[in-house]
Design a protein around this motif. Sequence first.
Motif, PDB file in Angstrom:
ATOM      1  N   GLY A  81     -44.178  -1.150   2.912  1.00  0.00           N
ATOM      2  CA  GLY A  81     -43.309  -1.597   3.987  1.00  0.00           C
ATOM      3  C   GLY A  81     -44.091  -1.990   5.219  1.00  0.00           C
ATOM      4  N   ASP A  82     -45.128  -1.244   5.524  1.00  0.00           N
ATOM      5  CA  ASP A  82     -45.935  -1.534   6.719  1.00  0.00           C
ATOM      6  C   ASP A  82     -46.609  -2.901   6.642  1.00  0.00           C
ATOM      7  N   ILE A  83     -47.014  -3.338   5.448  1.00  0.00           N
ATOM      8  CA  ILE A  83     -47.724  -4.619   5.341  1.00  0.00           C
ATOM      9  C   ILE A  83     -46.771  -5.791   5.073  1.00  0.00           C
ATOM     10  N   GLY A  84     -45.445  -5.498   4.946  1.00  0.00           N
ATOM     11  CA  GLY A  84     -44.484  -6.586   4.755  1.00  0.00           C
ATOM     12  C   GLY A  84     -44.339  -7.055   3.325  1.00  0.00           C
ATOM     13  N   ALA A  85     -44.520  -6.157   2.360  1.00  0.00           N
ATOM     14  CA  ALA A  85     -44.333  -6.530   0.957  1.00  0.00           C
ATOM     15  C   ALA A  85     -42.872  -6.894   0.704  1.00  0.00           C
TER      16      ALA A  85
END
Length: 703
Positions: A87-91
């Motif tokens: 979630g943090d990297i925008g997957a």
Amino acid sequence: MDLSRLLAPRSVAVVGASSRPGTYGNQAVANLVANRFPGQVFGVHPTASTVHGVRCVPRLADLPTAPDAVVIATPAASVPGLLAEAGDIGAGGAVVFAAGFAETPGGRPTQARLRETALRYGLPVCGPNGNGIVSVTARAPMWGDACTLKRPGPIALISQSGNVAVNALASTRALRLHTVVSCGNQAVLDAADYLDTVVRFPDVRAVALYLEADGDGAKLLRALARCAERDVRVVVLKAGTSPLGASAAASHTGSVAGDARVLRAVVEEAGGVWAHHPHELLELAKALGYARPAPRAGTVIVTCSGGDAAIAADEAHRLGVPLPALAASTVTAMRTVLPATATVANPLDYTAVIFGAVKPTADLVAHAGADPAVGSVLVYYDRPADLDPDAAESWDGALAGVMAGAKRLCKPVLLASTLPELLPEPVAELLVDAGVVPVAGLREGVRCAGVLHPQAADAARLRAIAATTEAAARSAAKAAGSTGDSAGDWLSEHEAKDLLRAAGIRTPPGHLVTDADAAVTAARRLGGPVALKLSAPDLRHKSDAGALLLRVDGDAAVRAAFRHLRGLPGRSGTPVLVESMCPPGVELMIAVRRDGLVPVLVLALGGIWVEVLDDAVLVPLPGDRPTVRDRLRRLRAAPLLDGRRGHAGVDLDAVGDLALRLAELAQKADLALIELNPVIARPDGATVVDAVARRLSGRTHHE
């Protein structure tokens, strides 16, 4: 949540990528490489530099770009943290293979953390405890088992069983799949979420659903409404039956309107098709995905075997697939082609004399399909797998004739083997390319032909049913919040009848009494024979409990009947209802159930025969008078409603109005269930003789 990146990825990262054979991480990378996934593939491993030639990085945060899909092939305990990193990297979403979640009592807290993390990031997650997702069109097998992709096509499969999906991918039936989803535990996404997304892909024409749990009824209906709008056909196979719960099991309604039957009513309302086993599920989806819609119901069967013709005719009769008589012009045209020994009929046995002759076979198929009463053509053809070249010539000729005849028609043509194994995949693939639907199995051929004339589905009505379902859920939640109790209270018969009379629904005149003298007075007031029955919330099957006495006449008999009822064990203080006897008529059961997948109106032959005959139809709510009348006509007992042998028919409009008033009452009074059995239907109206009801609880079956 937006599932588009997850279901059609252009980049995939495998967390737990491994060089060790037999692991999910190894197989997931191997599948992507072996099937030549055209997008970017990354491995995530703390120490490995490459796996199957794919570059690895230590952490998700080290990836050069945010992947559309993250495949997590690590133990359960690590999953919530990895989802937070994704979630943090925008997957775009994640596939979780690991078991050890809510399928075991000890794993429930871990699944709760998984779900909370996914929802916090708005991250769609497939699984856990599933096989994953295969986008055949994107050549993206995010799959835990070995997977070799075949030709893509217009059919999606969404399965709550991993093995059904695995077997479909491995099948040899020319099943050209578009997307395959193994739902796993459905911690974040359920089958309706996937359905709502795959139907948006422009090249999907049919979806096969294998369900074990119904899920959210309103969400499923909205997805089915989208299918109706996009003209995508849906086939559903439901495994087993969900527990009915104490409320439904305590009533006749629970027996004839359990969760599986409610789901089937929803599917059919949406123009969908109900399957009975996995083989039929896939054959039906294949037919709906490949065939053009039939312009009308009615199939003509063409075969070179008298035995196959007879058996197919029997199956058509059992399945309700019409085989129309051929027009005189069709008969004339066919006689110019057929040998003198053949008889022109439907089914048509063209005999073995012309088997293998290309032009006569093509002419027969074309003439059969051109008949104005025919909507589709079903040809039977069995092909041994190993034929020497000389023997193959006649089989090739017969096949070529069918394909040539199909090209001359604007109607769907199906070719079915009598035994499933007698349609080799190369032959089936050749047929698909020629626009002919290959079907494995004689019965399946008839069934597939019968579903090609689609029932019109009303998307607006499906959304109205969804809204009714959501209203019932809100009422249940409100009831639970105000009482702190998830179990709704049962009403006694006299309380239920008070509600009915207030809603304008006719019941027999009656009085509630608590002593023998009052019972005698009530009977005198009513006049004639009366019924006496105990009325209490825990008495829902009075006949079984001996709590009902009919046709009681005279003061002494009424007094004795009252004393008998009060003498039953534990009933010394139970009130007694004294009612006029209702004139005889057709006994029906009319009920509303609002605590299942969707609220439904249930119409059945009533009295003691409800469960014995199992003759019931369901109307997802809201309903209207034409729909109720149509469903009543579908009862096997419908001829009784029209009257037979000097007996007058019943007032169907009165029955329909009663049913719709009952549905309105159930909503206004926040009832989970109200069952009227029997309702005596007569030419002069309908009267409710007995009633049970239960208020909404705070727990619905799909939570």
